[in-house]
Design a protein around this motif. Structure first.
Motif, PDB file in Angstrom:
ATOM      1  N   MET A 334       7.126  17.169  -0.111  1.00 19.76           N
ATOM      2  CA  MET A 334       8.506  17.646  -0.248  1.00 19.76           C
ATOM      3  C   MET A 334       9.193  17.007  -1.449  1.00 19.76           C
ATOM      4  O   MET A 334       9.843  17.680  -2.263  1.00 19.76           O
ATOM      5  N   LEU A 335       9.050  15.674  -1.591  1.00 19.37           N
ATOM      6  CA  LEU A 335       9.655  14.979  -2.721  1.00 19.37           C
ATOM      7  C   LEU A 335       9.058  15.458  -4.040  1.00 19.37           C
ATOM      8  O   LEU A 335       9.773  15.642  -5.028  1.00 19.37           O
ATOM      9  N   ASP A 336       7.755  15.671  -4.039  1.00 21.92           N
ATOM     10  CA  ASP A 336       7.077  16.103  -5.256  1.00 21.92           C
ATOM     11  C   ASP A 336       7.583  17.472  -5.702  1.00 21.92           C
ATOM     12  O   ASP A 336       7.773  17.721  -6.895  1.00 21.92           O
ATOM     13  N   GLN A 337       7.796  18.364  -4.737  1.00 16.36           N
ATOM     14  CA  GLN A 337       8.283  19.699  -5.072  1.00 16.36           C
ATOM     15  C   GLN A 337       9.714  19.632  -5.620  1.00 16.36           C
ATOM     16  O   GLN A 337      10.067  20.348  -6.556  1.00 16.36           O
ATOM     17  N   THR A 338      10.532  18.758  -5.060  1.00 21.34           N
ATOM     18  CA  THR A 338      11.913  18.611  -5.534  1.00 21.34           C
ATOM     19  C   THR A 338      11.955  18.009  -6.938  1.00 21.34           C
ATOM     20  O   THR A 338      12.677  18.476  -7.825  1.00 21.34           O
ATOM     21  N   VAL A 339      11.157  16.955  -7.149  1.00 19.67           N
ATOM     22  CA  VAL A 339      11.153  16.257  -8.430  1.00 19.67           C
ATOM     23  C   VAL A 339      10.570  17.137  -9.534  1.00 19.67           C
ATOM     24  O   VAL A 339      10.955  17.020 -10.702  1.00 19.67           O
ATOM     25  N   HIS A 347      14.251  12.391 -16.591  1.00 22.63           N
ATOM     26  CA  HIS A 347      13.796  11.713 -15.371  1.00 22.63           C
ATOM     27  C   HIS A 347      12.317  11.330 -15.466  1.00 22.63           C
ATOM     28  O   HIS A 347      11.565  11.467 -14.508  1.00 22.63           O
ATOM     29  N   GLY A 348      11.907  10.858 -16.637  1.00 22.36           N
ATOM     30  CA  GLY A 348      10.497  10.504 -16.843  1.00 22.36           C
ATOM     31  C   GLY A 348      10.010   9.418 -15.906  1.00 22.36           C
ATOM     32  O   GLY A 348       8.908   9.489 -15.356  1.00 22.36           O
ATOM     33  N   GLY A 349      10.842   8.383 -15.688  1.00 20.42           N
ATOM     34  CA  GLY A 349      10.446   7.292 -14.799  1.00 20.42           C
ATOM     35  C   GLY A 349      10.257   7.757 -13.370  1.00 20.42           C
ATOM     36  O   GLY A 349       9.307   7.341 -12.686  1.00 20.42           O
ATOM     37  N   LEU A 350      11.154   8.642 -12.928  1.00 24.20           N
ATOM     38  CA  LEU A 350      11.038   9.164 -11.569  1.00 24.20           C
ATOM     39  C   LEU A 350       9.775  10.002 -11.404  1.00 24.20           C
ATOM     40  O   LEU A 350       9.073   9.908 -10.388  1.00 24.20           O
ATOM     41  N   LEU A 351       9.477  10.825 -12.409  1.00 24.63           N
ATOM     42  CA  LEU A 351       8.266  11.654 -12.348  1.00 24.63           C
ATOM     43  C   LEU A 351       7.008  10.800 -12.327  1.00 24.63           C
ATOM     44  O   LEU A 351       6.057  11.081 -11.594  1.00 24.63           O
ATOM     45  N   GLY A 353       6.821   7.716 -11.220  1.00 23.50           N
ATOM     46  CA  GLY A 353       6.773   7.069  -9.907  1.00 23.50           C
ATOM     47  C   GLY A 353       6.265   8.002  -8.831  1.00 23.50           C
ATOM     48  O   GLY A 353       5.490   7.599  -7.955  1.00 23.50           O
ATOM     49  N   MET A 354       6.679   9.272  -8.892  1.00 20.76           N
ATOM     50  CA  MET A 354       6.201  10.236  -7.906  1.00 20.76           C
ATOM     51  C   MET A 354       4.710  10.495  -8.062  1.00 20.76           C
ATOM     52  O   MET A 354       3.990  10.689  -7.085  1.00 20.76           O
ATOM     53  N   SER A 355       4.243  10.500  -9.320  1.00 16.13           N
ATOM     54  CA  SER A 355       2.801  10.686  -9.555  1.00 16.13           C
ATOM     55  C   SER A 355       2.007   9.535  -8.951  1.00 16.13           C
ATOM     56  O   SER A 355       0.955   9.734  -8.332  1.00 16.13           O
ATOM     57  N   LEU A 356       2.535   8.312  -9.117  1.00 13.09           N
ATOM     58  CA  LEU A 356       1.865   7.143  -8.539  1.00 13.09           C
ATOM     59  C   LEU A 356       1.918   7.189  -7.014  1.00 13.09           C
ATOM     60  O   LEU A 356       0.929   6.860  -6.337  1.00 13.09           O
ATOM     61  N   LEU A 357       3.059   7.610  -6.456  1.00 13.35           N
ATOM     62  CA  LEU A 357       3.185   7.730  -5.003  1.00 13.35           C
ATOM     63  C   LEU A 357       2.185   8.745  -4.459  1.00 13.35           C
ATOM     64  O   LEU A 357       1.565   8.521  -3.414  1.00 13.35           O
TER      65      LEU A 357
END
Length: 718
Positions: A334-339, A347-351, A353-357
Motif C-alpha cells: 500500500m505504501l509503495d503504491q502511494t509513494v 521525494h528521492g529519499g522517501l522513494l 527508503g521505500m525501496s529498501l523497505l
C-alpha cells in the motif's frame, strides 16, 4: 521443579527414538546384521525405558524392559535375526507407540495388548535362546554392557559391594559447565531420584553424591531430557574408607628418606583413589580427559546454562508470525503504491527508503517462510514400513527407492500430503507391480521397484510415485468406465483415459479386499490434492510402469500470481497455471454443441471460458478483438480464459476465503492488493465447471441472442 514440565519433551524425543528404531529394523541386513544398528536399536529402547521409569509410566517401562532384554541377546549374537523376528520387533515398536500415545492423552494403556506383547516376547525368548526374560520390577536393572562393570562391583569399606540389600547404590553425578541457577534446579530433580548425601564444586564441575535405587544409565537417560549429554557424567561413588586409604601413601611421601626419592623429583605423586577410577564406567574416560584439559570437557565447547542450538516452537506460533509478516507485506505494498505517485526528484529519499523497505520485507518474508519448511524425508520416512508390510501381504518382492528427501515443503502441506501419497503407494503395490512369477515371465526382475521422488520446479514441488509394473491398460479402463455408466469415447486422449481412475467409485479390482476394490482411494487423492491448490498428472506405458505426479505449491501462504482485469474487477491467476496469452481471432473460434465454444491454438482445441460470464461481472468487454485469451492449465487440462486486460505479475498473500466468508464457486482464496481492495484468486478447473453449470442452467430458457452465430463452424470458409 515440577517433573511434569518435561513430559512433552520426553514424548517428542521418544517419538524420534521409535522412528529411528523402526528405520534401523527395516534397513538391517538379516544375513549380516550391522553391530552399530543393533546397538542403536538397543539404545533407543533403553533411553525410553529410563525416561518411562522416572516419569512413572509403568506399562511403557515394563514393555521396553522386556524388549531391551531381547535386543541385548540379539546384539550379543545369542539370538539370530529372521524376518519373522524382525516382524515381532516392529510389532513391539508399534505397541510402544500406542502406549506412548495413551500416556500423552492421560489415558491408561491397553492392558490386554500389553499382556499379549509381553507373552509374545517371552515366548520368543524361550524358543530362540531357551531362557525366560527378566521382567521389569520396581527397579529396572542397569544396562548389561560388557565394557561397563556393574556398580555392585565397587568395593565398600568392608569389602562388600556398595549396593545395599534394598538395591540402592551410591553414585557421583557430575554437572559440567552448568550455571548456578540451572544447577540448583537439577539438584532438586536429583533429589526426586534418590537421597543427595553431599554436593560440592564449581561451575566447571559440580559433583553431587546420590544414594539411589535407579541405575546410572537410567539417570543419564532421564537427565539428558534436561541437559546436554556432554554436561553430565554418572560414576559409582568412591567409598570413604577406600578414599582415605588411597590418601595415606601421599601423606607419607614427604617423610621418606631423601635418598630414596627417585630421579626427577618434579614428577607428580601417585594418583589418589585409583581403584574407584578403574571401577568407573567407560564414559568416565571423559572425566580423565577433562582433567587433562584443565577441567574443561573435551568433546565440545561449553554451552552455559545448558543452552541448546535448537528450540522447539509450536506451529501455531510460527503461523501467527507468518500471518503478521503477510500483513506487513500488504501494508508495504500500500505504501509503495502511494509513494510511486510522488515526484522522484522532490521525494528521492522517501522513494529510496521505500525501496529498501520493500527489499527487507521480502527478505523477512522468505526467512519466516523457511521456518515452516520441512524436508520431504519427514513424509518419505513413513513408507518403508508400509511397503514392507503390504508387499508381504500381497506376496510381492518390492524395493523402495526415495529421491530428493532434502527437498523442502511447507509443514502444513506435508501433513496433508501423507494420506494421498499413501493411497498412491498402495495402488502401485496392488495394481501396478506384478507378482514375482508374472514379472519373471515378462522378462523383468522378480523384485519390483517403487520410487518416491521430490524436486522443486519454479514455485512448485513435484512429487512422483513411479513403479515399473504392468502400466495402465487403456482398453480395460474404457470398458470399466462404460460398465460404470461414465461418458467415454474411443477418441479420448490417453491423458483423459488415465484421469478416469480418479472418478468416484471407479475401480479395476476384481474383488474387494482390505487393500483395494472400493473405488474411493483415488477419488480422495484428487480431491485432497485440489484442496491444496495442486493437481495430479498420470503417465503410463503398458508393460513398463506408471508415473503419478503431484504438483503442489511450495506454500499456501504466499502465491506468485498474474493480475487480470475483467470489467472493473481485478482477479489473480496462480502464475504456475498460466502458460501463455494471445489475442484471439474469430477464425480460430468454433461453436460446438449447445453454447460451448473452443479456441484452436496450434492444432489443439481448448474450451473457452469467458470469465465475465462465469462470474457475472458487469461492464466487461465482449468484442473478441478487444479481449485477451489467457491459456491456463488445471487438473491436467488446458483452457482459454477470456479477460479484458493483463495487469502484471506480483506476489500476493493468500487469505482463506472460507474462514473469513464462505466457499465461492470458481474461487480458491482471496488477497489484499496494494490499494487496499480485495482480489479473488481463481480456481481454474472449478471455474470451468462453474461455466458449464451456468450454460446448462440457461439452456431450457435460451437467450434471444445465440452467440454461436458469431463463430464459424469447423469446415466452413472463413
Amino acid at each position: 521443579m515440577d517433573i511434569t514440565d518435561f513430559y512433552e519433551t520426553f514424548f517428542e524425543e521418544a517419538e524420534e527414538l521409535l522412528a529411528d528404531m523402526e528405520r534401523h529394523l527395516l534397513e538391517i541386513d538379516l544375513e549380516a546384521p550391522d553391530a552399530e544398528q543393533l546397538n542403536a536399536i538397543f539404545r533407543a529402547a533403553h533411553s525410553i525405558k529410563g525416561g518411562a521409569g522416572t516419569f512413572g509410566f509403568d506399562v511403557l517401562q515394563k514393555t521396553t524392559h522386556l524388549f531391551e532384554n531381547l535386543l541385548d541377546h540379539t546384539r550379543r549374537g545369542e539370538l539370530t535375526l529372521r524376518r519373522d523376528i524382525v516382524d515381532t520387533f516392529l510389532e513391539t515398536k508399534d505397541m510402544l507407540h500406542d502406549q506412548l500415545d495413551a500416556y500423552r492423552n492421560e489415558e491408561v494403556p491397553d492392558q490386554e495388548a500389553f499382556a499379549r506383547i509381553c507373552q509374545t516376547l517371552q515366548q520368543l525368548a524361550l524358543e530362540e535362546i531357551g531362557q525366560e526374560l527378566e521382567a521389569a520390577g520396581g527397579t529396572p536393572p542397569a544396562e548389561p554392557v560388557a565394557a561397563k562393570p556393574e556398580p555392585e562391583s565397587t568395593p565398600s569399606a568392608d569389602g562388600e559391594p556398595a549396593a545395599s540389600a534394598s538395591g540402592e547404590q551410591t553414585l557421583t553425578v557430575a554437572l559440567l559447565n552448568v550455571g548456578e541457577k540451572d544447577r540448583g534446579l537439577l539438584v532438586e530433580e536429583l533429589e526426586q531420584l534418590g537421597t543427595v548425601q553431599e554436593q560440592h564444586g564449581d561451575e566447571a564441575r559440580y559433583e553431587v553424591t546420590l544414594q539411589t535405587a535407579i541405575g546410572g544409565e537410567d539417570i543419564e537417560a532421564v537427565m539428558c531430557f534436561i541437559v546436554e549429554p556432554e554436561q553430565l557424567q554418572v560414576t559409582p561413588a568412591a567409598p570413604a574408607s577406600a578414599a582415605q586409604g588411597a590418601e595415606a601413601p601421599a601423606a607419607s611421601v614427604p617423610d621418606a628418606p631423601q635418598g630414596s626419592q627417585p630421579a626427577g623429583a618434579d614428577e607428580e605423586p601417585p594418583k589418589k583413589a585409583a581403584a574407584p577410577q578403574e571401577g568407573a564406567k567407560a564414559d568416565g574416560g571423559k572425566a580423565a580427559d577433562a582433567k587433562k584439559e584443565g577441567g574443561k570437557p573435551k568433546a565440545k565447547k561449553a554451552k552455559a546454562g545448558g543452552e541448546s542450538s535448537s528450540i522447539r516452537v509450536s506451529v501455531d506460533k510460527v503461523d501467527q508470525i507468518i500471518n503478521l509478516v503477510g500483513e506487513l507485506i500488504i501494508t508495504q505494498s500500500m505504501l509503495d503504491q502511494t509513494v510511486s505517485e510522488l515526484d522522484g526528484v522532490t521525494h528521492g529519499g522517501l522513494l529510496n527508503g521505500m525501496s529498501l523497505l520493500q527489499r527487507n520485507a521480502r527478505d523477512l518474508q522468505e526467512a519466516v517462510m523457511s521456518v515452516r519448511m520441512v524436508p520431504m524425508d519427514y513424509v518419505f520416512s513413513r513408507y518403508p514400513r508400509l511397503v514392507r508390510d503390504l508387499a508381504g501381504k500381497l506376496d510381492k518382492d518390492v524395493e523402495l527407492v526415495t529421491e530428493g528427501e532434502s527437498t523442502e515443503l511447507d509443514k502444513s502441506l506435508t501433513e496433508r500430503i501423507i494420506d494421498p501419497l499413501t493411497h498412491l503407494v498402495r495402488n502401485s503395490l496392488d495394481h501396478g507391480i506384478e507378482d514375482p512369477e508374472t514379472r519373471e515371465a515378462a522378462g523383468k526382475p522378480r523384485t519390483g521397484r517403487l520410487t518416491l521422488s521430490a524436486q522443486h520446479q519454479g514455485g512448485n514441488i513435484l512429487i512422483e510415485v513411479i513403479d515399473d509394473g504392468a502400466g495402465l491398460d487403456r482398453d480395460k479402463l474404457l470398458a470399466k468406465a462404460r460398465e460404470s455408466g461414465l461418458a467415454v469415447s474411443d477418441t479420448m486422449s490417453d491423458d483423459e483415459v488415465w484421469q478416469l481412475i480418479f472418478a468416484p467409485g471407479f475401480s479395476t479390482a476384481k474383488e474387494v479386499s482390505d487393500v483395494s476394490g472400493r473405488g474411493v482411494g483415488m477419488d480422495v487423492v484428487k480431491r485432497n490434492i485440489q484442496g491444496m491448490g495442486g493437481h495430479v498428472e498420470i503417465m503410463s506405458r503398458k508393460g513398463q510402469g506408471t508415473t503419478t505426479r503431484i504438483v503442489l505449491p511450495l506454500t499456501l501462504a504466499i502465491l506468485d500470481g498474474m493480475s487480470i482485469k475483467v470489467g472493473s474487477e481485478v482477479f489473480i491467476l496462480p502464475l504456475s497455471t498460466v502458460l501463455e496469452s494471445l489475442q484471439p481471432s474469430r477464425e480460430d473460434l468454433y461453436a460446438m454443441a449447445g453454447d460451448d465454444v473452443v479456441l484452436k491454438v496450434r492444432d489443439e482445441y481448448l474450451p473457452v471460458v469467458a470469465v465475465h460470464s462465469a462470474l457475472d461481472v458487469a461492464g466487461a468487454k465482449t468484442e473478441l478483438n478487444e479481449t485477451i485469451a489467457v491459456i491456463v492449465q488445471g487438473e491436467g487440462r488446458r483452457y482459454a480464459l477470456l479477460v479484458d486486460d493483463l495487469i502484471g505479475q506480483q506476489q500476493v498473500v493468500v487469505k482463506n476465503l472460507e474462514t473469513n466468508y464462505r466457499k465461492v464457486p470458481g474461487v480458491s482464496a482471496a488477497t489484499i492488493l496494494g490499494d487496499g481492495s480485495v482480489a479473488l484468486i481463481l480456481d481454474i478447473a472449478d471455474l470451468h465447471r462453474l461455466n458449464r453449470a451456468k450454460k446448462e442452467a440457461r439452456r431450457p430458457q435460451r437467450a434471444t441472442t445465440d452467440h454461436s452465430t458469431l463463430f464459424r463452424k469447423e469446415g466452413e470458409p472463413s
